[in-house]
Design a protein around this motif. Structure first.
Motif, PDB file in Angstrom:
ATOM      1  N   LEU A 156       0.718  -1.098   0.116  1.00  0.00           N
ATOM      2  CA  LEU A 156      -0.013   0.099   0.113  1.00  0.00           C
ATOM      3  C   LEU A 156       0.890   1.294   0.058  1.00  0.00           C
ATOM      4  CD1 LEU A 156      -3.227   0.516   1.978  1.00  0.00           C
ATOM      5  CD2 LEU A 156      -1.785   2.359   1.739  1.00  0.00           C
ATOM      6  N   PRO A 157       1.940   1.274   0.927  1.00  0.00           N
ATOM      7  CA  PRO A 157       2.672   2.531   0.873  1.00  0.00           C
ATOM      8  C   PRO A 157       3.535   2.543  -0.501  1.00  0.00           C
ATOM      9  CG  PRO A 157       3.014   1.540   2.904  1.00  0.00           C
ATOM     10  CD  PRO A 157       2.182   0.498   2.026  1.00  0.00           C
ATOM     11  N   VAL A 158       3.998   1.505  -1.047  1.00  0.00           N
ATOM     12  CA  VAL A 158       4.483   1.534  -2.303  1.00  0.00           C
ATOM     13  C   VAL A 158       3.630   2.250  -3.344  1.00  0.00           C
ATOM     14  CG1 VAL A 158       5.604   0.296  -4.034  1.00  0.00           C
ATOM     15  CG2 VAL A 158       6.182  -0.131  -1.997  1.00  0.00           C
ATOM     16  N   ALA A 159       2.263   1.464  -3.316  1.00  0.00           N
ATOM     17  CA  ALA A 159       1.395   2.225  -4.549  1.00  0.00           C
ATOM     18  C   ALA A 159       1.153   3.539  -4.156  1.00  0.00           C
ATOM     19  CB  ALA A 159       0.065   1.095  -4.286  1.00  0.00           C
ATOM     20  N   LEU A 160       1.174   4.099  -3.036  1.00  0.00           N
ATOM     21  CA  LEU A 160       0.501   5.597  -2.804  1.00  0.00           C
ATOM     22  C   LEU A 160       1.874   6.449  -3.396  1.00  0.00           C
ATOM     23  CD1 LEU A 160      -1.168   5.499   0.517  1.00  0.00           C
ATOM     24  CD2 LEU A 160      -2.309   5.892  -1.778  1.00  0.00           C
ATOM     25  N   LEU A 161       3.293   6.155  -3.083  1.00  0.00           N
ATOM     26  CA  LEU A 161       4.207   6.655  -3.697  1.00  0.00           C
ATOM     27  C   LEU A 161       4.286   6.741  -5.213  1.00  0.00           C
ATOM     28  CD1 LEU A 161       6.930   5.148  -0.849  1.00  0.00           C
ATOM     29  CD2 LEU A 161       6.294   7.598  -1.242  1.00  0.00           C
ATOM     30  N   LEU A 162       3.940   5.645  -5.585  1.00  0.00           N
ATOM     31  CA  LEU A 162       4.138   5.441  -7.233  1.00  0.00           C
ATOM     32  C   LEU A 162       3.063   6.360  -7.559  1.00  0.00           C
ATOM     33  CD1 LEU A 162       4.258   1.630  -8.018  1.00  0.00           C
ATOM     34  CD2 LEU A 162       5.875   3.442  -8.488  1.00  0.00           C
ATOM     35  N   SER A 163       1.744   6.541  -7.218  1.00  0.00           N
ATOM     36  CA  SER A 163       0.709   7.259  -7.562  1.00  0.00           C
ATOM     37  C   SER A 163       0.958   8.727  -7.576  1.00  0.00           C
ATOM     38  CB  SER A 163      -0.639   7.085  -6.682  1.00  0.00           C
ATOM     39  OG  SER A 163      -1.656   7.953  -7.331  1.00  0.00           O
ATOM     40  N   LEU A 214      -8.627   3.279  -9.437  1.00  0.00           N
ATOM     41  CA  LEU A 214      -9.569   4.254  -8.637  1.00  0.00           C
ATOM     42  C   LEU A 214      -9.552   5.582  -9.477  1.00  0.00           C
ATOM     43  CD1 LEU A 214      -7.342   3.806  -5.236  1.00  0.00           C
ATOM     44  CD2 LEU A 214      -9.663   3.120  -5.843  1.00  0.00           C
ATOM     45  N   GLU A 215     -10.695   6.463  -9.270  1.00  0.00           N
ATOM     46  CA  GLU A 215     -11.024   7.424  -9.850  1.00  0.00           C
ATOM     47  C   GLU A 215     -10.765   8.664  -9.104  1.00  0.00           C
ATOM     48  OE1 GLU A 215     -15.007   6.571 -11.094  1.00  0.00           O
ATOM     49  OE2 GLU A 215     -14.442   5.189 -12.623  1.00  0.00           O
ATOM     50  N   THR A 216      -9.691   8.722  -8.462  1.00  0.00           N
ATOM     51  CA  THR A 216      -9.535   9.884  -7.679  1.00  0.00           C
ATOM     52  C   THR A 216      -7.992  10.081  -7.309  1.00  0.00           C
ATOM     53  OG1 THR A 216      -9.582  10.921  -5.175  1.00  0.00           O
ATOM     54  CG2 THR A 216      -9.703   8.417  -5.473  1.00  0.00           C
ATOM     55  N   ASP A 217      -7.606  11.257  -7.454  1.00  0.00           N
ATOM     56  CA  ASP A 217      -6.024  11.751  -6.896  1.00  0.00           C
ATOM     57  C   ASP A 217      -5.873  12.067  -5.507  1.00  0.00           C
ATOM     58  OD1 ASP A 217      -5.538  11.383  -9.857  1.00  0.00           O
ATOM     59  OD2 ASP A 217      -6.110  13.379 -10.237  1.00  0.00           O
ATOM     60  N   GLN A 256      -7.430   7.420  -1.912  1.00  0.00           N
ATOM     61  CA  GLN A 256      -6.777   6.255  -2.327  1.00  0.00           C
ATOM     62  C   GLN A 256      -6.202   5.135  -1.556  1.00  0.00           C
ATOM     63  OE1 GLN A 256      -3.529   7.943  -4.586  1.00  0.00           O
ATOM     64  NE2 GLN A 256      -4.494   8.027  -6.369  1.00  0.00           N
ATOM     65  N   ALA A 257      -5.571   5.754  -0.119  1.00  0.00           N
ATOM     66  CA  ALA A 257      -5.067   4.911   0.940  1.00  0.00           C
ATOM     67  C   ALA A 257      -6.270   4.040   1.404  1.00  0.00           C
ATOM     68  CB  ALA A 257      -4.417   5.735   1.905  1.00  0.00           C
ATOM     69  N   GLY A 258      -7.416   4.624   1.818  1.00  0.00           N
ATOM     70  CA  GLY A 258      -8.444   4.181   2.243  1.00  0.00           C
ATOM     71  C   GLY A 258      -9.061   3.216   1.370  1.00  0.00           C
TER      72      GLY A 258
END
Length: 322
Positions: A79-86, A166-169, A174-176
Motif C-alpha cells: 500500500l505505501p509503495v502504491a501511494l508513492l508510485l501514484s 481508482l477514480e481519484t487523485d 486512495q489509501a482508504g
C-alpha cells in the motif's frame, strides 16, 4: 440555545460529509477490487494446494499463517509503495501492470502446458512427499514460505490493478480504498480457501454422523463433488488469469501510446456482437485470453531457461510459480 442548535447542525453536516466520504471510499474500493478479479480468482484457486499432504488439524493453521502474511504484505509493504508510485511516479503504473499481466499469462500458460504434458499432479506430489519421510514441520515451513512469496506477487498485481482503477487523485481516498481492497480481498480469498480445504471433512462428518438421511446424502455429495469442484476452480482460475493478463497487456500498450491492438480487438468484438454488450464482452475476453496464451507460451522457455536460473543464482527462487 440558538448557538447549541447551530453547533449540532454543523456536527450533523460534518457527519454527512464523513459518511459520504466513507461511502465513496467503499464504492471506489468495490470497483477497484472488481478490476482485480482475475488475480483474486487465481489466488483462491491456487492456495488450497499448499495444504495438500498435511493432516486435517494443520490445514486451517497453515491457511491462517498465509492470510496473516498476506494482510501484512498488502497493508505494510504494498500500500505505501502504491501511494508513492501514484504521487511521484504515475508513469510507472502501466509498465508495472503489464509486468503483472505478463506474469499472469505465464502462469496460465504454464498450467496448460502441465496439463497437456500430464506432469501436473498435486496428489502424486503429496504422496511422494509422505513416502520420502521429510519432516512435516520443516515441510510446512517451506510450503508456507512458498505460498507467501506467491501471494506477494499476486497481491502486488491486485493492489496495482486496484490503484489504476481508482477514480481519484486524493491520496487519503486512495489509501482508504486500497486498505479496504486489501482487507476485503484477503478475507474473501482466505475465507473461501478455508471453506474449500475443510469442505471434504465437513462432508465426511455429515455422511458419517448425520441423523437424517438427507444430511448424510448431502455429506456424501460434498465428498464426491470436491475433487471435481477443485478441478473446475483451477480451470476457472486459469481462464481468468489468461483473460485478465491479456487484457492488461493490451490496455497497457494503449496507455503507452500503441492503440492498434486495442482498436483491433474492439473492432472484431463489435463486428461480432453488434449492440449486444454481453456478446461483445465475451468476444473481447476470448481474444484477450488467446493473446494471453500466446504470450504465456512465449514466456515459458524465457522464464525456465533465463529468468529462473538468474533468480536461483541470487537466491530469490522459491516457489516462483504455482
Amino acid at each position: 440555545m440558538s448557538g447549541l442548535l447551530a453547533l449540532l447542525d454543523d456536527v450533523a453536516a460534518i457527519a454527512k460529509v464523513a459518511a459520504a466520504s466513507v461511502d465513496d471510499v467503499i464504492s471506489q474500493a468495490a470497483k477497484a477490487g472488481a478490476k482485480a478479479a482475475g488475480a483474486v480468482i487465481d489466488d483462491a484457486a491456487v492456495t488450497p494446494k499448499y495444504v495438500h499432504g498435511f493432516s486435517a488439524k494443520r490445514e486451517l493453521p497453515i491457511v491462517w499463517k498465509i492470510a496473516r502474511a498476506s494482510v501484512f504484505n498488502k497493508l505494510v509493504i504494498l500500500l505505501p509503495v502504491a501511494l508513492l508510485l501514484s504521487a511521484f511516479a504515475p508513469w510507472m503504473i502501466p509498465p508495472l501492470l503489464m509486468l503483472g499481466g505478463a506474469y499472469l499469462c505465464f502462469e496460465g500458460a504454464e498450467k496448460i502446458h502441465h496439463w497437456l504434458s500430464s506432469r501436473h499432479d498435486d496428489v502424486a506430489e503429496a504422496a511422494a512427499v509422505k513416502a520420502s519421510g521429510v519432516d512435516t514441520a520443516h515441510l510446512e515451513e517451506q510450503k508456507v514460505k512458498g505460498a507467501i512469496k506467491t501471494d506477494f506477487i499476486l497481491s502486488a498485481e491486485i493492489m496495482t490493478i486496484a490503484l489504476a482503477a481508482l477514480e481519484t487523485d486524493n491520496i487519503w481516498f486512495q489509501a482508504g480504498a486500497l486498505a479496504v481492497v486489501a482487507i476485503g480481498i484477503t478475507l474473501l480469498v482466505y475465507g473461501a480457501v478455508a471453506l474449500i480445504v475443510k469442505a471434504d471433512d465437513v462432508g465426511l462428518h455429515m455422511a458419517s454422523n448425520g441423523r437424517l438421511g438427507v444430511t448424510q446424502k448431502i455429506g456424501e455429495a460434498i465428498v464426491r463433488g470436491m475433487p471435481g469442484f477443485l478441478k473446475a476452480l483451477t480451470v476457472v482460475g486459469t481462464a481468468a488469469m489468461l483473460w485478465v493478463g491479456g487484457s492488461i497487456i493490451v490496455h497497457g500498450l494503449a496507455e503507452m501510446g500503441w492503440h492498434g491492438p486495442e482498436h483491433w480487438i474492439e473492432g472484431i468484438a463489435h463486428s461480432v456482437g453488434g449492440e449486444n454488450g454481453a456478446i461483445t464482452w465475451i468476444v473481447t475476453a476470448a481474444i484477450d485470453g488467446i493473446l494471453g496464451v500466446i504470450l504465456g507460451m512465449i514466456l515459458i522457455p524465457i522464464v525456465t531457461h533465463v529468468i529462473g536460473p538468474i533468480m536461483r543464482a541470487v537466491g530469490l527462487a522459491g516457489e516462483a510459480s504455482h
